[in-house]
Design a protein around this motif. Structure first.
Motif, short mmCIF file in Angstrom:
data_model
loop_
_atom_site.label_atom_id
_atom_site.label_comp_id
_atom_site.label_asym_id
_atom_site.label_seq_id
_atom_site.Cartn_x
_atom_site.Cartn_y
_atom_site.Cartn_z
N PHE A 146 0.65 -1.18 0.23
CA PHE A 146 0.00 -0.02 -0.04
C PHE A 146 0.86 1.17 0.10
CE2 PHE A 146 -2.94 -2.98 2.62
CZ PHE A 146 -3.58 -3.47 1.49
N VAL A 147 0.37 2.33 -0.38
CA VAL A 147 0.79 3.63 -0.67
C VAL A 147 0.23 4.72 0.31
CG1 VAL A 147 1.27 5.41 -2.25
CG2 VAL A 147 2.27 3.14 -2.67
N LEU A 164 -4.25 5.19 1.40
CA LEU A 164 -4.58 5.89 0.45
C LEU A 164 -4.54 5.03 -1.26
CD1 LEU A 164 -4.16 9.65 0.86
CD2 LEU A 164 -6.09 8.13 1.55
N SER A 165 -3.44 4.44 -1.28
CA SER A 165 -3.37 4.01 -2.74
C SER A 165 -2.34 2.64 -2.33
CB SER A 165 -2.31 4.99 -3.39
OG SER A 165 -2.02 4.86 -4.74
N ASN A 166 -1.98 2.15 -3.85
CA ASN A 166 -1.13 0.94 -3.66
C ASN A 166 0.10 0.94 -4.66
OD1 ASN A 166 -1.68 -0.30 -6.57
ND2 ASN A 166 -3.61 0.58 -5.94
N THR A 167 1.00 -0.11 -4.27
CA THR A 167 2.19 0.25 -5.29
C THR A 167 2.24 -0.51 -6.64
OG1 THR A 167 2.74 -2.17 -4.30
CG2 THR A 167 3.80 -0.22 -3.13
N ARG A 173 -7.23 2.00 -5.15
CA ARG A 173 -7.47 0.57 -4.54
C ARG A 173 -6.40 0.68 -3.25
NH1 ARG A 173 -9.93 -4.31 -7.96
NH2 ARG A 173 -11.89 -3.20 -8.35
N THR A 174 -6.74 0.29 -2.21
CA THR A 174 -5.81 0.20 -1.12
C THR A 174 -6.22 -0.52 0.28
OG1 THR A 174 -4.57 1.90 0.19
CG2 THR A 174 -6.94 2.35 0.01
#
Lengths: 462, 258
Positions: A146-147, A164-167, A173-174
């Motif tokens: 995740f990011v 909040l986010s993804n790699t 999507r997270t």
């Protein structure tokens, strides 16, 4: 008031944002939550006078050392340094400082950076007026996938983080991440995706809040790294990018961290505030892109539902509500609208029929609002995100404190974070110099003296 | 760190297939009654009656999950330290963990008069013990309760032995260890490891200790490997959940439930 439905449309969102751009205003709402009334129910609270305000501050190139920093402001009435910056702790890194959260004992404060994905753990109990950086977690993205570590929310012995986010694609999507208080990773959980019990689940995340009496966790949704790190002028002209904002909230089993139901709440529902009033079991959020206020509560059959209960309106065509702050008695809500720099006060005596009853301009832009537990003092800061704040003259970077008498705000002090060579003022958290004054949320302590205490550790040192 | 009484109300929904709901009637009846009745050991009698000014009640208004249907993550390894048992023998706190037993640990002091603190933990422990012995007697040998005092000056091994009454060293049923420490020097590292803040209450006029202590009640569930798997705080200590969590850990190890 209407029950949650699928009235939101992408076209409306794009039109709204385009209208904003057409008016020469180039900013979208962001993220924030501050506030003594929004801390985790597992964290002891300051129910009286706060002594310190910590401001998690974004570094700006050319301003001071340019690094993200934790700024400490003295707010003790009568203090010689009242309303002044008394400490500034640079991280030596600029990674989009954003939000903070206390551990369950309020001895440590975790602070996240949305771009570098670093998490800084500060000791705020040894010398609260001069926090110390004791640990930096640098492998959040690598270990979790995740990011953007956003919300930090104490569980007993643990820290629950909403990313909040993804790699993989840096989209929206997270998931959720759980660390223990020593900063060791325990668990990761994906946000619900696909069709979830008949409702489309976008898998996005933003804020979270727990109602322990009901054993539920509520989450909201925003957008991914691709958008929150994009220059705002570019973002609002990119129709594809503008499709990628959250449209859902989800209610989870707080014990098992498994989703129970997904609600359609269009327009990026952001901050989540559970009412702390005894017997209340509802939460409120504001959808940034629609200006809608939503209340999540159980219906007569004890089924959780999301209700559209009102619309925040401003002179600007797009209200863009950002941070909200619910009073401890659940009867009043501060709501900041970023573009016009105004805070509104809503009467929430009836949460299903709230009414706006007061407003005041704080600055050229305003993002975050944080009130004391008694509601008498209200603090504001102005930064959204490094690439989303207004440019040039409109880029006020302030911490402002007001007294609230129930009728109007009276300014007490203002600190210009640019003049102080600090950066962009973002998230606020309060602290007491004497931690013995902290009180559990459920202790029913209102009015009780908390001054006379001696810690066991003090006794040993004597 | 709580000062006024709170009426504990468990508004549990109908229990799932196993494990839930039994405490609803027990606790809602037992806890207020325990403040005055003699059904509990002698120390309970020291608890004052409910403060008429108390505003709150603690409500758990949800259905608990059946044991074994969820996972409890490993939070941290349970810290050890040097403690004394009721016979005054020096032991390692870690000796009370593991050894094939699931352990429930709380920090208490025997003169605690805060109904939302130690007496509540005591009540919950008692309910867990009696329910285990009644419903899962074959597993009582795989579970253990540990109450560790944070008042070594007053809670000597002898005092704790009196406090424990018949619960200490019971010949059968669920083991319940009552422990203390020789002094603050042994105690404080343990409290720090568990992040358990404890304060002496002082008279605001004289600054002298009032004899009472403030603390946020925490209860730790420790598995057979000595890892903390759940932490409960006072306001959210739901005995139905604790019971199911214990069984969940036992099921991990292949225990057969009745």
């Amino acid at each position: 008031m209407s029950k949650c439905n699928n009235r939101f449309s992408l076209q409306a969102l794009v039109a709204a944002v385009s209208a904003t751009v057409a008016l020469g205003v180039v900013a979208l709402p962001s993220l924030s939550h501050a506030d003594e009334t929004c801390n985790s129910p597992f964290t002891p609270l300051i129910k009286g006078q706060e002594d310190l305000v910590y401001v998690w501050t974004l570094g700006v190139e050319g301003i001071g050392d340019g690094s993200d920093k934790l700024v400490t402001v003295d707010v003790r009435p009568g203090s010689k340094t009242f309303g002044k910056v008394i400490a500034s702790l640079s991280t030596g890194d600029r990674g989009e400082a954003h939000h903070m959260g206390f551990t369950d004992d309020r001895r440590y404060m975790w602070a996240g950076a949305l771009d570098s994905n670093k998490i800084f753990i500060f000791d705020i109990h040894s010398t609260p007026a001069k926090p110390k950086l004791v640990k930096t977690i640098t492998d959040f993205a690598e270990k979790t996938g995740f990011v953007g570590p956003h919300t930090f929310y104490a569980l007993p012995g643990r820290m629950l983080i909403q990313a909040l986010s993804n790699t993989k694609d840096h989209g929206g999507r997270t998931g959720l991440v759980v660390y223990n208080n020593d900063g060791e990773l325990i668990n990761t959980i994906d946000m619900p995706t696909g069709t979830f019990k008949g409702v489309y689940a976008d898998g996005y995340g933003y804020d979270l809040g727990i109602n322990p009496q009901q054993n539920v966790l509520l989450t909201s949704s925003f957008t991914g790294w691709n958008n929150y790190m994009m220059d705002m002028g570019k973002l609002v002209k990119d129709p594809e990018a503008m499709k990628h904002f959250g449209k859902t909230m989800a209610i989870w089993d707080a014990k098992t961290l498994k989703p129970k139901k997904v609600f359609e709440v269009p327009g990026a529902p952001l901050e989540i505030r559970w009412s702390l009033k005894e017997g209340d079991n509802w939460a409120v959020t504001a959808a940034a892109l629609t200006g809608k206020l939503w209340v999540v509560k159980q219906d007569s059959s004890k089924e959780w539902q999301a209700y559209d209960v009102g619309t925040i309106q401003t002179e600007s065509p797009v209200p863009l509500p950002v941070d909200i702050s619910l009073s401890a008695d659940g009867k009043g809500l501060w709501a900041n609208t970023f573009l016009d720099g105004v805070t509104q006060y809503w009467d929430f005596s009836d949460p299903m029929k709230p009414k706006m009853i007061y407003k005041k301009k704080i600055a050229s832009q305003v993002n975050m609002v944080s009130q004391s537990f008694d509601g008498k003092r209200v603090y504001f800061t102005t930064s959204l995100l490094g690439n989303w704040d207004k440019k040039g003259k409109g880029d006020d970077q302030l911490l402002k404190m007001y007294n609230w008498d129930g009728k109007k705000l009276a300014e007490v002090f203002s600190i210009d974070f640019y003049k102080e060579k600090l950066g962009r003022a973002h998230h606020m958290k309060f602290q007491a110099i004497n931690l013995k004054e902290l009180q559990p949320l459920q202790a029913r302590l209102d009015g009780a003296s908390t001054q006379g205490k001696l810690a066991l550790t003090d006794l040993l040192s004597k | 760190m709580s000062y006024q009484s709170a009426n504990i109300v468990i508004r549990a929904l109908p229990p799932p297939s196993r494990g839930g709901g039994v405490f609803k009637s027990l606790l809602s009846l037992l806890f207020p009654l325990s403040l005055a009745c003699a059904s509990l050991p002698s120390h309970a009698a020291a608890v004052p009656v409910k403060d008429p000014n108390a505003s709150g009640e603690l409500i758990f208004d949800y259905e608990t999950h059946p044991p074994g249907t969820y996972t409890l993550q490993k939070i941290q390894h349970a810290a050890s330290g040097q403690v004394l048992d009721t016979e005054g023998r020096v032991r390692a706190l870690a000796d009370s963990f593991g050894s094939g037993k699931v352990t429930l640990l709380s920090f208490i002091y025997s003169s605690c008069a805060d109904p939302n603190g130690c007496p509540y933990a005591y009540t919950v422990f008692h309910l867990i013990k009696s329910r285990m012995e009644r419903e899962q007697p074959q597993l009582t040998g795989k579970t253990r309760l540990v109450s560790l005092s944070f008042d070594p000056e007053r809670d000597t091994p002898e005092v704790l032995k009196l406090y424990a009454g018949a619960d200490a060293n019971a010949a059968k049923g669920m083991q319940w260890d009552f422990l203390t420490t020789a002094s603050l020097r042994e105690l404080i590292p343990i409290l720090d490891a568990y992040r358990q803040d404890v304060y002496f209450d002082l008279d605001p006029k004289t600054g002298q200790p009032l004899g009472t202590m403030s603390h946020v009640l925490k209860v730790f569930l420790i598995d057979r490997a000595g890892d903390v798997r759940e932490i409960y705080t006072a306001s959210y200590l739901n005995p139905d959940v604790v019971y199911n969590d214990i069984l969940t850990l036992l099921l991990e190890d292949g225990a057969a439930l009745k």
